[in-house]
Motif scaffolding. Structure first.
Motif, PDB file in Angstrom:
ATOM      1  N   CYS A 119      34.534  30.240  43.951  1.00  7.64           N
ATOM      2  CA  CYS A 119      34.731  31.369  44.861  1.00  7.64           C
ATOM      3  C   CYS A 119      34.403  32.692  44.166  1.00  7.64           C
ATOM      4  O   CYS A 119      34.908  32.971  43.076  1.00  7.64           O
ATOM      5  CB  CYS A 119      36.168  31.402  45.372  1.00  7.64           C
ATOM      6  N   PRO A 120      33.563  33.514  44.787  1.00 10.23           N
ATOM      7  CA  PRO A 120      33.225  34.814  44.191  1.00 10.23           C
ATOM      8  C   PRO A 120      34.412  35.772  44.140  1.00 10.23           C
ATOM      9  O   PRO A 120      34.352  36.804  43.476  1.00 10.23           O
ATOM     10  CB  PRO A 120      32.114  35.359  45.083  1.00 10.23           C
ATOM     11  N   CYS A 121      35.512  35.408  44.808  1.00 12.54           N
ATOM     12  CA  CYS A 121      36.727  36.218  44.704  1.00 12.54           C
ATOM     13  C   CYS A 121      37.154  36.363  43.251  1.00 12.54           C
ATOM     14  O   CYS A 121      37.704  37.391  42.856  1.00 12.54           O
ATOM     15  CB  CYS A 121      37.877  35.564  45.465  1.00 12.54           C
ATOM     16  N   ARG A 122      36.901  35.342  42.462  1.00  9.94           N
ATOM     17  CA  ARG A 122      37.329  35.366  41.069  1.00  9.94           C
ATOM     18  C   ARG A 122      36.644  36.477  40.285  1.00  9.94           C
ATOM     19  O   ARG A 122      37.261  37.095  39.415  1.00  9.94           O
ATOM     20  CB  ARG A 122      37.073  34.021  40.407  1.00  9.94           C
ATOM     21  N   ASP A 123      35.382  36.736  40.583  1.00 10.93           N
ATOM     22  CA  ASP A 123      34.680  37.823  39.900  1.00 10.93           C
ATOM     23  C   ASP A 123      35.321  39.169  40.219  1.00 10.93           C
ATOM     24  O   ASP A 123      35.481  40.019  39.345  1.00 10.93           O
ATOM     25  CB  ASP A 123      33.203  37.847  40.296  1.00 10.93           C
ATOM     26  N   VAL A 124      35.681  39.358  41.479  1.00 13.72           N
ATOM     27  CA  VAL A 124      36.302  40.612  41.897  1.00 13.72           C
ATOM     28  C   VAL A 124      37.695  40.721  41.278  1.00 13.72           C
ATOM     29  O   VAL A 124      38.071  41.783  40.757  1.00 13.72           O
ATOM     30  CB  VAL A 124      36.366  40.721  43.438  1.00 13.72           C
ATOM     31  N   LEU A 125      38.451  39.644  41.294  1.00 13.31           N
ATOM     32  CA  LEU A 125      39.775  39.637  40.694  1.00 13.31           C
ATOM     33  C   LEU A 125      39.696  39.944  39.203  1.00 13.31           C
ATOM     34  O   LEU A 125      40.466  40.749  38.678  1.00 13.31           O
ATOM     35  CB  LEU A 125      40.468  38.292  40.931  1.00 13.31           C
ATOM     36  N   ASP A 126      38.741  39.333  38.527  1.00  8.86           N
ATOM     37  CA  ASP A 126      38.549  39.568  37.097  1.00  8.86           C
ATOM     38  C   ASP A 126      38.240  41.038  36.828  1.00  8.86           C
ATOM     39  O   ASP A 126      38.790  41.645  35.908  1.00  8.86           O
ATOM     40  CB  ASP A 126      37.418  38.681  36.567  1.00  8.86           C
ATOM     41  N   MET A 127      37.384  41.619  37.639  1.00 12.58           N
ATOM     42  CA  MET A 127      37.005  43.014  37.456  1.00 12.58           C
ATOM     43  C   MET A 127      38.183  43.945  37.716  1.00 12.58           C
ATOM     44  O   MET A 127      38.450  44.860  36.945  1.00 12.58           O
ATOM     45  CB  MET A 127      35.839  43.358  38.389  1.00 12.58           C
TER      46      MET A 127
END
Length: 125
Positions: A20-28
């Motif tokens: 899930c690309p949500c993880r990239d946003v969460l990480d950022m």
């Protein structure tokens, strides 16, 4: 039941799904410099130098990378004013203002509970 990570505008996303690309946003957003930059920009548009002074300890390189990532994800606007030298200001977008509240709550929680956290770390050692 796990939700799949959708790709359409109205699909539900699942941050627990591996792809899930949500993880990239969460990480950022969970990055300390991102959380602090968003908090500093809540005070209004700021120039790079003012942000660097406000975010004590951040290097120019890391602040530049952080602001670029926030801009790429739609949380920050970068406005260039023609002048000599160039005048560049950073400000929160609507999306940035939307995430500012939750990040502010997290920053406040950390400040309020730091003594308890340090105590827990000391007793765990």
């Amino acid at each position: 039941m796990a939700l799949t990570c959708g790709s359409g505008l109205h699909d539900r996303h699942d941050v627990y799904a591996a792809q899930c690309p949500c993880r990239d946003v969460l990480d950022m957003l969970a990055n300390k410099w991102s959380a602090l930059a968003v908090g500093a920009l809540e005070e209004g548009p700021q120039r790079f130098g003012a942000l660097q002074r406000r975010l004590e300890g951040v290097s120019p390189k890391v602040l530049t990378q952080t602001l670029r990532r926030l801009e790429e994800h739609g949380f920050v606007d970068r406005t260039i004013y023609p002048a000599v030298p160039l005048h560049v200001e950073y400000s929160l977008t609507d999306l940035g203002r939307g995430v500012a509240g939750p990040l502010g709550a997290l920053r406040s929680w950390v400040e309020s509970h730091l003594d308890e956290i340090h105590h827990a770390r000391a007793t765990a050692s």
